[in-house]
Scaffold this active site. Structure first.
Site, PDB file in Angstrom:
ATOM      1  N   ASN A 151     -18.002   3.874 -13.216  1.00  0.00           N
ATOM      2  CA  ASN A 151     -17.636   3.422 -14.570  1.00  0.00           C
ATOM      3  C   ASN A 151     -16.442   4.176 -15.157  1.00  0.00           C
ATOM      4  O   ASN A 151     -15.618   3.584 -15.849  1.00  0.00           O
ATOM      5  CB  ASN A 151     -18.855   3.480 -15.493  1.00  0.00           C
ATOM      6  CG  ASN A 151     -19.374   4.866 -15.678  1.00  0.00           C
ATOM      7  OD1 ASN A 151     -19.373   5.679 -14.752  1.00  0.00           O
ATOM      8  ND2 ASN A 151     -19.809   5.186 -16.874  1.00  0.00           N
ATOM      9  N   GLY A 205     -16.925   5.612   1.302  1.00  0.00           N
ATOM     10  CA  GLY A 205     -17.875   4.707   1.951  1.00  0.00           C
ATOM     11  C   GLY A 205     -19.084   4.423   1.086  1.00  0.00           C
ATOM     12  O   GLY A 205     -19.107   4.732  -0.111  1.00  0.00           O
ATOM     13  N   GLY A 207     -22.931   4.323  -0.484  1.00  0.00           N
ATOM     14  CA  GLY A 207     -23.871   5.341  -0.933  1.00  0.00           C
ATOM     15  C   GLY A 207     -24.981   5.613   0.060  1.00  0.00           C
ATOM     16  O   GLY A 207     -25.300   6.766   0.364  1.00  0.00           O
ATOM     17  N   VAL A 210     -22.722   7.140   3.681  1.00  0.00           N
ATOM     18  CA  VAL A 210     -22.036   8.434   3.591  1.00  0.00           C
ATOM     19  C   VAL A 210     -22.622   9.318   2.475  1.00  0.00           C
ATOM     20  O   VAL A 210     -22.714  10.546   2.625  1.00  0.00           O
ATOM     21  CB  VAL A 210     -20.501   8.223   3.465  1.00  0.00           C
ATOM     22  CG1 VAL A 210     -20.121   7.681   2.120  1.00  0.00           C
ATOM     23  CG2 VAL A 210     -19.771   9.502   3.724  1.00  0.00           C
ATOM     24  N   GLY A 211     -23.062   8.685   1.366  1.00  0.00           N
ATOM     25  CA  GLY A 211     -23.686   9.465   0.288  1.00  0.00           C
ATOM     26  C   GLY A 211     -24.948  10.154   0.798  1.00  0.00           C
ATOM     27  O   GLY A 211     -25.170  11.357   0.590  1.00  0.00           O
ATOM     28  N   GLU A 249     -27.082  13.503 -13.288  1.00  0.00           N
ATOM     29  CA  GLU A 249     -26.682  12.863 -14.560  1.00  0.00           C
ATOM     30  C   GLU A 249     -26.918  11.377 -14.380  1.00  0.00           C
ATOM     31  O   GLU A 249     -26.190  10.718 -13.637  1.00  0.00           O
ATOM     32  CB  GLU A 249     -25.202  13.134 -14.841  1.00  0.00           C
ATOM     33  CG  GLU A 249     -24.834  14.595 -14.972  1.00  0.00           C
ATOM     34  CD  GLU A 249     -25.444  15.261 -16.181  1.00  0.00           C
ATOM     35  OE1 GLU A 249     -25.774  14.547 -17.146  1.00  0.00           O
ATOM     36  OE2 GLU A 249     -25.608  16.488 -16.155  1.00  0.00           O
ATOM     37  N   CYS A 283     -22.030   5.527 -19.828  1.00  0.00           N
ATOM     38  CA  CYS A 283     -23.437   5.938 -19.904  1.00  0.00           C
ATOM     39  C   CYS A 283     -23.810   6.333 -21.330  1.00  0.00           C
ATOM     40  O   CYS A 283     -24.977   6.344 -21.683  1.00  0.00           O
ATOM     41  CB  CYS A 283     -23.691   7.089 -18.947  1.00  0.00           C
ATOM     42  SG  CYS A 283     -22.546   8.451 -19.228  1.00  0.00           S
ATOM     43  N   GLU A 461     -24.002  19.580 -17.386  1.00  0.00           N
ATOM     44  CA  GLU A 461     -22.639  19.851 -16.961  1.00  0.00           C
ATOM     45  C   GLU A 461     -21.883  20.377 -18.175  1.00  0.00           C
ATOM     46  O   GLU A 461     -22.443  20.518 -19.253  1.00  0.00           O
ATOM     47  CB  GLU A 461     -21.997  18.554 -16.446  1.00  0.00           C
ATOM     48  CG  GLU A 461     -22.702  18.000 -15.209  1.00  0.00           C
ATOM     49  CD  GLU A 461     -22.014  16.786 -14.604  1.00  0.00           C
ATOM     50  OE1 GLU A 461     -21.542  15.934 -15.380  1.00  0.00           O
ATOM     51  OE2 GLU A 461     -21.958  16.697 -13.364  1.00  0.00           O
TER      52      GLU A 461
HETATM   53  P1  NAD Z   1     -25.260   4.344  -8.304  1.00  0.00           P
HETATM   54  O1  NAD Z   1     -26.437   5.217  -8.431  1.00  0.00           O
HETATM   55  O2  NAD Z   1     -25.387   3.031  -7.659  1.00  0.00           O
HETATM   56  O3  NAD Z   1     -24.095   5.077  -7.484  1.00  0.00           O
HETATM   57  C1  NAD Z   1     -23.546   6.335  -7.887  1.00  0.00           C
HETATM   58  C2  NAD Z   1     -22.940   7.005  -6.682  1.00  0.00           C
HETATM   59  O4  NAD Z   1     -23.990   7.330  -5.779  1.00  0.00           O
HETATM   60  C3  NAD Z   1     -21.968   6.132  -5.882  1.00  0.00           C
HETATM   61  O5  NAD Z   1     -20.933   6.933  -5.371  1.00  0.00           O
HETATM   62  C4  NAD Z   1     -22.845   5.606  -4.761  1.00  0.00           C
HETATM   63  O6  NAD Z   1     -22.116   5.253  -3.623  1.00  0.00           O
HETATM   64  C5  NAD Z   1     -23.724   6.820  -4.494  1.00  0.00           C
HETATM   65  N1  NAD Z   1     -25.009   6.521  -3.850  1.00  0.00           N
HETATM   66  C6  NAD Z   1     -25.728   5.371  -3.875  1.00  0.00           C
HETATM   67  N2  NAD Z   1     -26.834   5.505  -3.122  1.00  0.00           N
HETATM   68  C7  NAD Z   1     -26.836   6.767  -2.645  1.00  0.00           C
HETATM   69  C8  NAD Z   1     -27.730   7.508  -1.814  1.00  0.00           C
HETATM   70  N3  NAD Z   1     -28.843   6.958  -1.312  1.00  0.00           N
HETATM   71  N4  NAD Z   1     -27.433   8.782  -1.534  1.00  0.00           N
HETATM   72  C9  NAD Z   1     -26.311   9.344  -2.026  1.00  0.00           C
HETATM   73  N5  NAD Z   1     -25.416   8.698  -2.797  1.00  0.00           N
HETATM   74  C10 NAD Z   1     -25.680   7.424  -3.113  1.00  0.00           C
HETATM   75  O7  NAD Z   1     -24.657   4.226  -9.766  1.00  0.00           O
HETATM   76  P2  NAD Z   1     -23.412   3.351 -10.234  1.00  0.00           P
HETATM   77  O8  NAD Z   1     -23.871   1.927 -10.294  1.00  0.00           O
HETATM   78  O9  NAD Z   1     -22.203   3.718  -9.445  1.00  0.00           O
HETATM   79  O10 NAD Z   1     -23.171   3.909 -11.702  1.00  0.00           O
HETATM   80  C11 NAD Z   1     -23.801   3.399 -12.832  1.00  0.00           C
HETATM   81  C12 NAD Z   1     -24.914   4.322 -13.273  1.00  0.00           C
HETATM   82  O11 NAD Z   1     -24.409   5.621 -13.501  1.00  0.00           O
HETATM   83  C13 NAD Z   1     -25.536   3.897 -14.589  1.00  0.00           C
HETATM   84  O12 NAD Z   1     -26.923   4.023 -14.490  1.00  0.00           O
HETATM   85  C14 NAD Z   1     -24.981   4.908 -15.576  1.00  0.00           C
HETATM   86  O13 NAD Z   1     -25.777   5.139 -16.709  1.00  0.00           O
HETATM   87  C15 NAD Z   1     -24.906   6.120 -14.735  1.00  0.00           C
HETATM   88  N6  NAD Z   1     -23.982   7.093 -15.310  1.00  0.00           N
HETATM   89  C16 NAD Z   1     -24.500   8.237 -15.849  1.00  0.00           C
HETATM   90  C17 NAD Z   1     -23.650   9.166 -16.431  1.00  0.00           C
HETATM   91  C18 NAD Z   1     -24.175  10.448 -17.024  1.00  0.00           C
HETATM   92  O14 NAD Z   1     -23.386  11.332 -17.272  1.00  0.00           O
HETATM   93  N7  NAD Z   1     -25.469  10.587 -17.252  1.00  0.00           N
HETATM   94  C19 NAD Z   1     -22.276   8.927 -16.453  1.00  0.00           C
HETATM   95  C20 NAD Z   1     -21.798   7.744 -15.906  1.00  0.00           C
HETATM   96  C21 NAD Z   1     -22.654   6.827 -15.322  1.00  0.00           C
END
Ligand code: NAD
Length: 483
Positions: A151, A205, A207, A210-211, A249, A283, A461
Site C-alpha cells: 500500500n 517474489g 510471499g 520467497v517470504g 504490524e 492501514c 516501530e
Molecule cells: P500481505 O500479508 O498479503 O503481504 C505482506 C507481505 O508479506 C508481502 O510482501 C507478501 O508477499 C508477504 N507474504 C505473504 N505471505 C507470506 C508468508 N507466508 N510468509 C512471508 N511473507 C509473506 O499484506 P498486503 O495485502 O500486502 O498488505 C495489506 C495489509 O497490510 C493490510 O491488512 C494492511 O492493514 C496491512 N498494513 C499494516 C500496516 C501497519 O503498519 N500496521 C501498514 C500497512 C499495511
C-alpha cells in the site's frame, strides 16, 4: 519488457530457477514488467552475502553508517520524480500523493535513522554498596529479514530497512510482489551511495515462496513484517518455535469518533482525507465513522456531498484525488464487501460502483463509498476492507462511542474530534489502539512509537523502539575489588 531482478551482494541477478511473474499497472490493467519469482536458493544466496558483510558493517563507525544512510536519503530526494512515477505506476495511487508523501517519507526514513543511531544510548545500573557495575550493550542482531506490503511500497520498505541498517545489521528484504518496482530501484541507489556489497539484499517474489523462505531460514534471527493479520499469524506460527524476534504490524479497522463540539470544518476536510487517501488503502485510514447523534444528520449530508465531489481518475492527472485500487483481486474483494453491506442491512449513501476512466478502461477504479450501518457487529463494520469504503453510525454519549469503537478485534489507530480537553483525555485513555490522533490525522513524528494492539500486531516501530527491536541487549555485570 522490463525485468525486475533481485539485488544480491550489490548486483542485480536473475532468480536461480529462471522463472518470472507478471507485474500489472492497476491504472491500465496491463502487464508492464516481469518480476523474479525467487525461491529458497535466492534467499540462501542473499543470506550468504549478508552474513559475509555483517562483521565489517556491524563494526563500521556510527558516523560512517550515518553518512552512507544520509547519502541514500539524498539520492532518493534527487530521484523524487522517477521514483514517484514508478510508485504511482506500480500501485495506482495518484502521482501527486507519491510525490508529496510516499517518496519524501522514504527519504526521511533514511535521514531520520541516520541521525537517530548517533543519539541511541543504552543503560547502566550501579548496584550501590556491592562494588558492582552493570552496563547494557545494544548489539546488532546479525542478518535480519524485512517484509513489506503494497500500500505504501517504498515508504514502508524503508521504514524497516533504514533502522535495521543503522543499528548495524545486514538485511534480506522483500517488497510486495504486487508493487516491487521502487524497492528494485533502491538497489542502485544503495550502490551509488556506497553501501557495501551484501549489507542490503532485496529478494523479489511471492510471499508464500520467497517470504516463507526468509521467515523459516535457520539463521535469519529477526523478522520485521508489515502486512495482513492472517499472514502475520502464519508468520508467528512459523517463527515462534525457531525463537525469532518478531515485529508484526498488521491490519486495522480504525474508528473516527466525532463529538458534537468539534471544529466542524477542520474535522470534515480531514475526515474526507482519513477515509479515502490512497483509495482508503492506508492501514491508518479511519474506516468506521461514529458521529454524536446531535450532529449526525448534518454530518451525513455534508460528508456525502464532499465525497461525491472527489475526482476518481488516472493517477498521472493533476486533478485526480483517487486513483486505481491496487489489483483486480483487491477490487473484487472490496466489491464483495459492498454487496455484503446491503445484504447485512446497510444503506449505501454514495458510491458503490466501478468507474470507467477514458483510455484506462481496464484499470481498477472504484467510487468512494459511504455505507450507513445499524449493527456495529456486522461484518462490514468488523472486518478490514482496505479500500475506498467507510461506514457511518451515530453514537449517543462518550460511553457508547467507546463501546462501539473498541468492540472490534483490531487496535491499530483511532481518531477523535472534540474541543473538550476532558473528553479528549478520557477517550484517548480508554481507546484500545496503539495510536490515537486528536483533532488531526496521519500526523507523524518519526520519534514516536508506531504500531497496534490486539489483532493489529505485536511490537512497535519508530524512533528508538525500532532501534531496540533491531538490537540485542546484553548486560555486562562487573564486580570490582575493594581498595
Ligand atoms: P500481505 O500479508 O498479503 O503481504 C505482506 C507481505 O508479506 C508481502 O510482501 C507478501 O508477499 C508477504 N507474504 C505473504 N505471505 C507470506 C508468508 N507466508 N510468509 C512471508 N511473507 C509473506 O499484506 P498486503 O495485502 O500486502 O498488505 C495489506 C495489509 O497490510 C493490510 O491488512 C494492511 O492493514 C496491512 N498494513 C499494516 C500496516 C501497519 O503498519 N500496521 C501498514 C500497512 C499495511
Amino acid at each position: 519488457m522490463l525485468q525486475l531482478q533481485n539485488y544480491i551482494n550489490g548486483s542485480y541477478t536473475d532468480p536461480e530457477n529462471g522463472t518470472w511473474i507478471d507485474v500489472f499497472n492497476p491504472a491500465t490493467g496491463k502487464v508492464y514488467a516481469k518480476l523474479a519469482r525467487s525461491g529458497e536458493e535466492d534467499v540462501a544466496k542473499a543470506y550468504a552475502a549478508a552474513a559475509k558483510a555483517f562483521p565489517t558493517w556491524s563494526e563500521t563507525t556510527l558516523q560512517e553508517r550515518s553518512r552512507i544512510l544520509s547519502k541514500i536519503a539524498d539520492l532518493i530526494e534527487e530521484q523524487l520524480i522517477p521514483l514517484a512515477e514508478a510508485e504511482s505506476q506500480d500501485n495506482g495511487k495518484p502521482l501527486s500523493l507519491a510525490l508529496s508523501v510516499d517518496i519524501p517519507r522514504a527519504s526521511s526514513n533514511f535521514r531520520f535513522f541516520a541521525h537517530a543511531i548517533t543519539q541511541f544510548a543504552s543503560e547502566a545500573h550501579e548496584s550501590i554498596g556491592t562494588q558492582t557495575m552493570n552496563f547494557t550493550l545494544r548489539q546488532p542482531i546479525g542478518v535480519v529479514g524485512c517484509i513489506a506490503p503494497w500500500n505504501l511500497p517504498l515508504y514502508l520498505f524503508t521504514w524497516k530497512v533504514a533502522p535495521a541498517l543503522a543499528a548495524g545489521n545486514t538485511v534480506v528484504a522483500k517488497p510486495s510482489e504486487i508493487t516491487p518496482l521502487t524497492a528494485y530501484m533502491l538497489g542502485k541507489i544503495c550502490t551509488e551511495a556506497g553501501l557495501p556489497e551484501g549489507v542490503l539484499n532485496i529478494v523479489q517474489g511471492l510471499g508464500n515462496e520467497v517470504g516463507e523462505a526468509i521467515v523459516t531460514h535457520a539463521h535469519i534471527k529477526a523478522i520485521s513484517f508489515t502486512g495482513g493479520t492472517k499472514t502475520g499469524a502464519h508468520i508467528a506460527r512459523s517463527a515462534a518455535p525457531m525463537f525469532k524476534k518478531l515485529s508484526l504490524e498488521l491490519g486495522g479497522k480504525n474508528p473516527n469518533l466525532i463529538f458534537a463540539d468539534c471544529d466542524y470544518e477542520k474535522m470534515l476536510a480531514t475526515t474526507v482525507r482519513s477515509s479515502f487517501a490512497n483509495q482508503g488503502q492506508i492501514c491508518l485510514c479511519s474506516s468506521r465513522i461514529y458521529v454524536q447523534e446531535t450532529l449526525y444528520e448534518q454530518f451525513k449530508k455534508d460528508f456525502v456531498h464532499r465525497v461525491q465531489q472527489l475526482v476518481v481518475g488516472p493517477p498521472k492527472a493533476s486533478e485526480t484525488q483517487l486513483g486505481a485500487v491496487v489489483s483486480e483481486a483487491h477490487r473484487d474483494k472490496i466489491e464483495a464487501y459492498i454487496k455484503l453491506a446491503t445484504e447485512e442491512g446497510g444503506t449505501i449513501l454514495c458510491g458503490g460502483e466501478r468507474v470507467t476512466v477514458d483510455d484506462h478502461e481496464e484499470g481498477y477504479y472504484l467510487q468512494p463509498t459511504v455505507i450507513e450501518v445499524t449493527d456495529n457487529q456486522c461484518r462490514v463494520n468488523q472486518e478490514e476492507i482496505f479500500g475506498p469504503v467507510v461506514t457511518l453510525m451515530p453514537f449517543t454519549d462518550e460511553a457508547d462511542a467507546l463501546q462501539k469503537a473498541n468492540n472490534v478485534p483490531y487496535g491499530l489507530s483511532a481518531t477523535v474530534w472534540t474541543q473538550h480537553v476532558d473528553t479528549m483525555m478520557r477517550v484517548s485513555h480508554q481507546l484500545e489502539a496503539g495510536i490515537v490522533w486528536v483533532n488531526t490525522w496521519l500526523n507523524r513524528d518519526l520519534r514516536t512509537p508506531f504500531g497496534g494492539t490486539k489483532d493489529s500486531g505485536v511490537g512497535r516501530e519508530g524512533g528508538f523502539e525500532a532501534l531496540r527491536f533491531f538490537t540485542e541487549p546484553k548486560n555486562v555485570c562487573i564486580q570490582y575489588g575493594k581498595s
